[in-house]
Scaffold this motif. Structure first.
Motif, PDB file in Angstrom:
ATOM      1  N   PHE A 149       7.718   3.017  -0.583  1.00  0.00           N
ATOM      2  CA  PHE A 149       7.230   1.824  -1.266  1.00  0.00           C
ATOM      3  C   PHE A 149       7.411   0.567  -0.426  1.00  0.00           C
ATOM      4  N   ASP A 150       8.417   0.545   0.415  1.00  0.00           N
ATOM      5  CA  ASP A 150       8.594  -0.623   1.275  1.00  0.00           C
ATOM      6  C   ASP A 150       7.499  -0.697   2.339  1.00  0.00           C
ATOM      7  N   GLN A 151       7.142   0.459   2.888  1.00  0.00           N
ATOM      8  CA  GLN A 151       6.053   0.495   3.859  1.00  0.00           C
ATOM      9  C   GLN A 151       4.682   0.552   3.194  1.00  0.00           C
ATOM     10  N   ARG A 152       4.676   0.760   1.878  1.00  0.00           N
ATOM     11  CA  ARG A 152       3.454   0.864   1.085  1.00  0.00           C
ATOM     12  C   ARG A 152       2.559   2.014   1.568  1.00  0.00           C
ATOM     13  N   VAL A 153       3.159   3.199   1.696  1.00  0.00           N
ATOM     14  CA  VAL A 153       2.420   4.365   2.187  1.00  0.00           C
ATOM     15  C   VAL A 153       2.797   5.592   1.354  1.00  0.00           C
ATOM     16  N   LEU A 154       1.760   6.347   0.942  1.00  0.00           N
ATOM     17  CA  LEU A 154       1.957   7.651   0.311  1.00  0.00           C
ATOM     18  C   LEU A 154       1.643   8.749   1.315  1.00  0.00           C
ATOM     19  N   SER A 155       2.426   9.818   1.294  1.00  0.00           N
ATOM     20  CA  SER A 155       2.125  11.016   2.070  1.00  0.00           C
ATOM     21  C   SER A 155       1.682  12.102   1.104  1.00  0.00           C
ATOM     22  N   LEU A 156       0.524  12.685   1.369  1.00  0.00           N
ATOM     23  CA  LEU A 156      -0.033  13.707   0.486  1.00  0.00           C
ATOM     24  C   LEU A 156      -0.465  14.921   1.287  1.00  0.00           C
TER      25      LEU A 156
END
Length: 509
Positions: A149-156
């Protein structure tokens, strides 16, 4: 690892995890506020036939009432009107006793209804509405692995290719159900108070087929404008009507009770003893097939706080508050989450545009104070309401499976409705609330007059769950006092009449 990280543009992007009804409604709401929206769902597209068949095995039929309808209308009034064309109104409960006798208990003196709707059908309609908007992108068979959330990235992980992808976002919304991955990721960055409880009961879905009328056309075997209940103290069977003239039946029972139903003979004998009239309508062969095919599913209550992290993540629906289904408010509460969040975003003047690109450095990335405040207010205000309805839902299980058959309950309800009739200023219908629910979460902070709890919870979306629970507690204390005074009065009357009778007898000697 593939990346889905786009160059800077002026429009912020919200990524929504979960394409159920709550996730879809949230997507439509943000799209109409001109955000770029991406939905990621771990399962296949529900609109495809194999997915529909799987969904029908494990989904409790839904009862959508004023809170859910108000949320749909606040986001898209025309779509809400289309959805309502697919529902079947239920005006009350129909109680079935062991001997097949029926008793109708209306929900509302003014004729307001709850509405039966197939969950998959509602979900498909919302998916279609979402896919029709140009700034919403739907992606299926993509499972979240982690969230930064700090980097604003989801890994899927792409379920089709097996490759991993990274997706950036400005705001992440978790609407991924009771076993939410986004909630687990949120626990890593906030001090979350979390409580989860499995109750010692389970449910299994059954199907009551359609009958035929005198012309050979499909017809309902039961009155379609009631929610049918077979209360049996520690367990119960319910039935909700479907558009194809069938009924979706759900059997709720203690786990130990289900464990005793091992053979076909066990199942049939148990139904013959407890639900003989329902068995004749379900059909023995169909009942046994449903018992074999459909899974036994657990019942869970989840309470937690907070629901957000900074200006970057918020969880909605079952991801934030799983509840048992006995007040028919699980869906309604989840959809209301979207409406409440929407009003707070409007009050804080949150806009879809950004003034600078995200740097990727959590120390230097600015926090959108308006969005942060809206999400903080959501966590702070929504928690009390969610706890209230979770507790009310559990209480209503006892009412539905046992209390509805008792004389004390019937007398209390009659007194409740009498006081309602004497003090109410007139009915409050959803249509009379106008557009107020689109701008204010709960316009009626201090409801006046006597209001039954069921009316406040089910038909008054202008009253919060917590307010309804507090008011009902005060009214309950008054009812208890009246009952005690009535008991004292009855004993005093009996004593007086006995004394007079004795005096008369003595005078006759």
């Amino acid at each position: 690892m593939g990346d889905n990280i786009h160059p800077f543009n002026n429009t912020r992007k919200v990524v929504i995890v979960g394409a159920g009804p709550v996730g879809c409604l949230a997507a439509i709401a943000f799209a109409k506020m001109n955000w770029q929206v991406e939905i990621y769902e771990a399962r296949p597209d529900l609109r495809l036939s194999p997915s529909k068949a799987a969904a029908q095995q494990r989904s409790i039929n839904l009862a959508i009432s004023s809170r859910g309808i108000a949320a749909l209308r606040a986001v898209d009034a025309s779509a809400a009107d289309r959805f309502m064309q697919t529902v079947i109104p239920m005006r009350g409960r129909m109680i079935h006793d062991r001997h097949g006798n029926l008793q109708s208990q209306l929900y509302d003196r003014d004729g307001q209804c709850i509405n039966s709707i197939d969950r998959a059908l509602l979900n498909v309609e919302l998916l279609e509405e979402a896919s029709a908007l140009p700034n919403i992108r739907l992606t299926f068979k993509h499972k979240v692995l982690s969230a930064d959330f700090d980097q604003r990235v989801l890994s899927l992980r792409d379920g089709n290719s097996g490759t991993d992808v990274r997706v950036n976002f400005d705001l992440c919304i978790g609407a991924d159900g009771s076993y939410s991955i986004i909630r687990r990721q949120l626990m890593r960055v906030v001090r979350m108070n979390f409580q989860q409880e499995y109750i010692p009961h389970e449910y299994i879905e059954l199907k009551m087929p359609a009958g035929h009328d005198e012309h050979g056309n499909p017809a309902f075997l039961l009155d379609p404008n009631h929610l049918h209940i077979w209360p049996r103290h520690s367990f119960m069977l319910i039935a909700l009507p479907n558009k194809d003239k069938t009924f979706t039946c759900t059997l709720f029972a203690p786990t130990v009770e289900f464990d005793r139903l091992i053979t076909h003979e066990d199942v049939l004998l148990w139904f013959q003893n407890h639900f003989p009239d329902a068995l004749s309508l379900l059909g023995e062969d169909k009942l046994l097939k449903d018992f074999e095919k459909n899974p036994r599913s657990p019942l869970i209550t989840t309470k937690l706080t907070p629901y957000h992290y900074k200006d970057r993540c918020v969880i909605l629906g079952d991801a934030a508050h799983s509840m048992v289904p006995f007040y028919g408010q699980g869906l309604n509460c989840g959809l209301e989450d979207v409406r409440v969040l929407l009003t707070l975003l409007q009050e804080e003047c949150v806009v879809p545009s950004r003034t600078m690109p995200n740097s990727g450095d959590p120390e230097s990335d600015p926090i959108d104070q308006r969005l942060f405040k809206a999400l903080s207010r959501y966590s702070a205000s929504r928690h009390e309401d969610v706890v209230a309805i979770c507790e009310l839902a559990m209480d209503n299980y006892v009412e539905m499976r046992h209390s509805v058959t008792t004389p004390a309950y019937i007398m209390k309800k009659a007194l409740d409705h009498l006081l309602f009739s004497l003090t109410a200023r007139g009915p409050t219908f959803l249509s009379s609330l106008g557009d107020s629910l689109s701008h204010v979460a709960f316009p009626t902070a201090n409801p006046r007059g006597w209001l039954p709890l069921y009316t406040m919870v089910t038909f008054r979306p202008d009253i919060s769950y917590a307010t309804a629970k507090r008011k009902a507690a005060r009214q309950g204390a008054i009812l208890t006092t009246i009952a005690r005074l009535g008991t004292v009065g009855m004993w005093a009357t009996n004593f007086y009449l006995t004394w007079r009778a004795l005096r008369w007898l003595r005078s006759q000697r």
